[in-house]
Design a protein around this motif. Structure first.
Motif, PDB file in Angstrom:
ATOM      1  N   PRO A 115       0.846  -1.191   0.000  1.00 34.22           N
ATOM      2  CA  PRO A 115       0.000   0.000   0.000  1.00 34.22           C
ATOM      3  C   PRO A 115       0.882   1.240   0.000  1.00 34.22           C
ATOM      4  N   HIS A 116       0.573   2.185  -0.858  1.00 39.56           N
ATOM      5  CA  HIS A 116       1.422   3.370  -0.966  1.00 39.56           C
ATOM      6  C   HIS A 116       1.445   4.126   0.354  1.00 39.56           C
ATOM      7  N   PRO A 117       2.645   4.396   0.888  1.00 42.77           N
ATOM      8  CA  PRO A 117       2.727   5.049   2.196  1.00 42.77           C
ATOM      9  C   PRO A 117       2.222   6.490   2.205  1.00 42.77           C
ATOM     10  N   ASP A 118       2.143   7.122   1.027  1.00 46.77           N
ATOM     11  CA  ASP A 118       1.771   8.538   0.986  1.00 46.77           C
ATOM     12  C   ASP A 118       0.512   8.822   0.177  1.00 46.77           C
ATOM     13  N   ALA A 119      -0.103   7.783  -0.385  1.00 49.66           N
ATOM     14  CA  ALA A 119      -1.291   8.005  -1.215  1.00 49.66           C
ATOM     15  C   ALA A 119      -2.295   6.883  -0.970  1.00 49.66           C
ATOM     16  N   ARG A 120      -3.327   7.188  -0.231  1.00 47.54           N
ATOM     17  CA  ARG A 120      -4.320   6.179   0.111  1.00 47.54           C
ATOM     18  C   ARG A 120      -5.013   5.655  -1.142  1.00 47.54           C
ATOM     19  N   GLY A 121      -5.197   4.358  -1.205  1.00 48.76           N
ATOM     20  CA  GLY A 121      -5.855   3.740  -2.346  1.00 48.76           C
ATOM     21  C   GLY A 121      -4.925   3.413  -3.492  1.00 48.76           C
ATOM     22  N   ARG A 122      -3.641   3.751  -3.361  1.00 51.59           N
ATOM     23  CA  ARG A 122      -2.658   3.448  -4.393  1.00 51.59           C
ATOM     24  C   ARG A 122      -1.637   2.446  -3.855  1.00 51.59           C
ATOM     25  N   TYR A 123      -0.794   1.956  -4.760  1.00 52.90           N
ATOM     26  CA  TYR A 123       0.187   0.939  -4.389  1.00 52.90           C
ATOM     27  C   TYR A 123       1.558   1.338  -4.918  1.00 52.90           C
ATOM     28  N   GLN A 124       2.585   0.717  -4.373  1.00 54.16           N
ATOM     29  CA  GLN A 124       3.963   0.990  -4.782  1.00 54.16           C
ATOM     30  C   GLN A 124       4.664  -0.344  -5.035  1.00 54.16           C
ATOM     31  N   VAL A 125       5.343  -0.423  -6.163  1.00 53.21           N
ATOM     32  CA  VAL A 125       5.972  -1.683  -6.575  1.00 53.21           C
ATOM     33  C   VAL A 125       7.241  -1.952  -5.768  1.00 53.21           C
ATOM     34  N   ALA A 126       7.373  -3.180  -5.310  1.00 52.39           N
ATOM     35  CA  ALA A 126       8.647  -3.629  -4.755  1.00 52.39           C
ATOM     36  C   ALA A 126       9.462  -4.266  -5.877  1.00 52.39           C
ATOM     37  N   TYR A 127       8.841  -5.152  -6.633  1.00 49.59           N
ATOM     38  CA  TYR A 127       9.479  -5.687  -7.835  1.00 49.59           C
ATOM     39  C   TYR A 127       8.419  -6.062  -8.854  1.00 49.59           C
ATOM     40  N   GLY A 128       8.856  -6.090 -10.118  1.00 49.79           N
ATOM     41  CA  GLY A 128       7.957  -6.395 -11.218  1.00 49.79           C
ATOM     42  C   GLY A 128       7.663  -5.205 -12.107  1.00 49.79           C
ATOM     43  N   GLU A 148       2.231  -5.399   3.443  1.00 47.88           N
ATOM     44  CA  GLU A 148       2.753  -4.264   4.193  1.00 47.88           C
ATOM     45  C   GLU A 148       4.273  -4.414   4.275  1.00 47.88           C
ATOM     46  N   LEU A 149       5.007  -3.446   3.747  1.00 44.71           N
ATOM     47  CA  LEU A 149       6.464  -3.502   3.736  1.00 44.71           C
ATOM     48  C   LEU A 149       7.026  -2.179   4.225  1.00 44.71           C
ATOM     49  N   SER A 150       8.042  -2.262   5.044  1.00 45.60           N
ATOM     50  CA  SER A 150       8.792  -1.064   5.397  1.00 45.60           C
ATOM     51  C   SER A 150       9.677  -0.695   4.216  1.00 45.60           C
ATOM     52  N   ASP A 151      10.289   0.470   4.261  1.00 49.70           N
ATOM     53  CA  ASP A 151      11.202   0.860   3.179  1.00 49.70           C
ATOM     54  C   ASP A 151      12.340  -0.143   3.046  1.00 49.70           C
ATOM     55  N   ASP A 152      12.908  -0.576   4.176  1.00 48.47           N
ATOM     56  CA  ASP A 152      13.994  -1.556   4.142  1.00 48.47           C
ATOM     57  C   ASP A 152      13.533  -2.861   3.503  1.00 48.47           C
ATOM     58  N   GLN A 153      12.354  -3.332   3.895  1.00 50.76           N
ATOM     59  CA  GLN A 153      11.846  -4.585   3.348  1.00 50.76           C
ATOM     60  C   GLN A 153      11.565  -4.459   1.850  1.00 50.76           C
ATOM     61  N   LEU A 154      11.078  -3.299   1.429  1.00 51.51           N
ATOM     62  CA  LEU A 154      10.787  -3.111   0.009  1.00 51.51           C
ATOM     63  C   LEU A 154      12.060  -3.193  -0.822  1.00 51.51           C
ATOM     64  N   VAL A 155      13.107  -2.472  -0.422  1.00 49.54           N
ATOM     65  CA  VAL A 155      14.316  -2.462  -1.249  1.00 49.54           C
ATOM     66  C   VAL A 155      15.021  -3.812  -1.211  1.00 49.54           C
ATOM     67  N   VAL A 156      14.927  -4.529  -0.087  1.00 50.65           N
ATOM     68  CA  VAL A 156      15.529  -5.872  -0.035  1.00 50.65           C
ATOM     69  C   VAL A 156      14.765  -6.805  -0.964  1.00 50.65           C
ATOM     70  N   SER A 157      13.432  -6.760  -0.940  1.00 50.32           N
ATOM     71  CA  SER A 157      12.642  -7.583  -1.853  1.00 50.32           C
ATOM     72  C   SER A 157      12.938  -7.224  -3.298  1.00 50.32           C
ATOM     73  N   GLN A 158      13.040  -5.934  -3.582  1.00 52.10           N
ATOM     74  CA  GLN A 158      13.332  -5.450  -4.931  1.00 52.10           C
ATOM     75  C   GLN A 158      14.679  -5.971  -5.412  1.00 52.10           C
ATOM     76  N   GLY A 159      15.693  -5.854  -4.565  1.00 53.34           N
ATOM     77  CA  GLY A 159      17.034  -6.302  -4.944  1.00 53.34           C
ATOM     78  C   GLY A 159      17.134  -7.803  -5.071  1.00 53.34           C
ATOM     79  N   GLN A 160      16.515  -8.536  -4.147  1.00 53.22           N
ATOM     80  CA  GLN A 160      16.622  -9.994  -4.171  1.00 53.22           C
ATOM     81  C   GLN A 160      15.922 -10.589  -5.386  1.00 53.22           C
ATOM     82  N   GLU A 161      14.782 -10.022  -5.774  1.00 51.02           N
ATOM     83  CA  GLU A 161      14.089 -10.517  -6.957  1.00 51.02           C
ATOM     84  C   GLU A 161      14.939 -10.308  -8.204  1.00 51.02           C
ATOM     85  N   ASN A 162      15.562  -9.136  -8.319  1.00 52.22           N
ATOM     86  CA  ASN A 162      16.409  -8.874  -9.484  1.00 52.22           C
ATOM     87  C   ASN A 162      17.633  -9.775  -9.484  1.00 52.22           C
TER      88      ASN A 162
END
Length: 338
Positions: A115-128, A148-162
């Motif tokens: 879920p986008h941390p700054d825009a209700r009803g929107r989403y933010q990609v971790a990977y894909g 639900e992902l923290s900033d740290d969790q998002l970038v780790v998921s993003q990096g690990q998928e790549n």
């Protein structure tokens, strides 16, 4: 003793009965399937009156999650990119190929969003990001896992998928590392995201600090160029004019080259020394009278001509010529005018 997961992005090693076949065969980085519930999650209270479309979409997503579905469909227009980029553009040809695959066989692998941390009803990609871009072109909904992902969790998921897909070049990974450091992420988080050690991370950051970002973007991802060659380029730049290099990369014939060839063109330009124009040296044959008492030789070097007068009577003949230089020059000049 098991090591403590400091980032808290992991996948349960034991497959549960609620895992879908896809997640059991290929766990999604950073995703733990929710337990099946036999009763639905409490709906949005109807006392709020007229429910907007945004709330209806949110309610539909909650319903799917409550029913134990780990993968849901989202309007791609509601999905924003990650707050930190890990690519130097998306190859149009490869994107078209991916779009054809999805069109023919469906989106086999979901994207991961939060879920986008700054825009209700929107989403933010971790990977894909590539899958999201392809789906947008096709005009269909994107299959996604919402977590639900923290900033740290998002970038780790993003990096690990790549890392798992090995579809990022060295310089893209280095840029990702540099951007994370610029955002004050810890070295531990960056190393976890990229799956590298401290030494490799230091080298990556060093490269992107030495090679200007505008030059990296002008060259492109350069998928065949690894760490060693990027470090060699970084070492060449202090003595180079980056402005001139960028100008050469903006030429149509250079821009038409592949990214790897553009990299090589830059290296060639920085390592090829300009050929020195040889100085014109003309040696005239020596002149001497029959008695060999005087010897005169001339040698031209650019705009300078040297006259050497030697032999027994050489000094006397040289003095004779010197005394008559005004007359000799006037005679020569009159002949030039004629």
């Amino acid at each position: 003793m098991a090591r403590k997961n400091l980032i808290e992005v992991s996948v349960d090693n034991q497959a549960t009965e609620t895992s879908s076949p896809m997640t059991a065969a290929r766990p999604i980085a950073g995703f733990v399937p929710p337990a099946v519930r036999n009763t639905p999650v409490g709906g949005i209270t109807k006392t709020l009156g007229n429910i907007t479309q945004k709330f209806e979409r949110a309610q539909d997503i909650e319903k799917q999650l409550a029913e134990g579905q780990t993968i849901i469909e989202i309007d791609p227009a509601l999905v924003d990119s990650s707050f930190v980029s890990d690519r130097i553009g998306i190859d149009a040809v490869k994107l078209a190929q991916l779009g054809e695959q999805i069109k023919d066989h469906g989106q086999q692998v979901p994207i991961l969003v939060r879920p986008h941390p700054d825009a209700r009803g929107r989403y933010q990609v971790a990977y894909g990001h590539r899958r999201l871009a392809a789906v947008k072109v096709l005009g269909i909904k994107v299959r996604a896992v919402v977590r639900e992902l923290s900033d740290d969790q998002l970038v780790v998921s993003q990096g690990q998928e790549n890392n798992a897909r090995t579809n990022l070049s060295y310089i893209e990974r280095a840029l990702f590392a540099g951007r994370l450091e610029d955002r004050s992420f810890s070295r531990e988080t960056i190393m976890a995201a990229l799956g590298i050690d401290k030494a490799a991370l230091s080298k990556m950051v060093s490269v992107v600090r030495q090679v200007p970002i505008e030059l990296i973007e002008a060259i492109g991802a350069a998928p065949e160029i690894g760490r060693r060659r990027w470090m060699e380029l970084a070492d060449l730049l202090p003595k180079a004019s980056v402005k001139n290099v960028l100008a050469s990369l903006s030429e149509p014939e250079t821009k038409a080259l592949s990214s790897d060839r553009r990299f090589q063109a830059v290296v060639d330009a920085l390592t090829t020394k300009p050929e020195k124009t040889p100085k014109s040296t003309v040696a005239f044959k020596s002149w001497a009278p029959d008695d060999k008492s005087v010897r005169v030789s001339l040698k031209a070097n650019g705009k300078t001509t040297t006259i050497a007068i030697g032999a027994v009577n050489g000094p006397l003949f040289a003095a004779y010529i010197t005394d008559r230089l005004d007359d000799l020059y006037a005679d020569w000049q009159s002949k030039q005018e004629n």
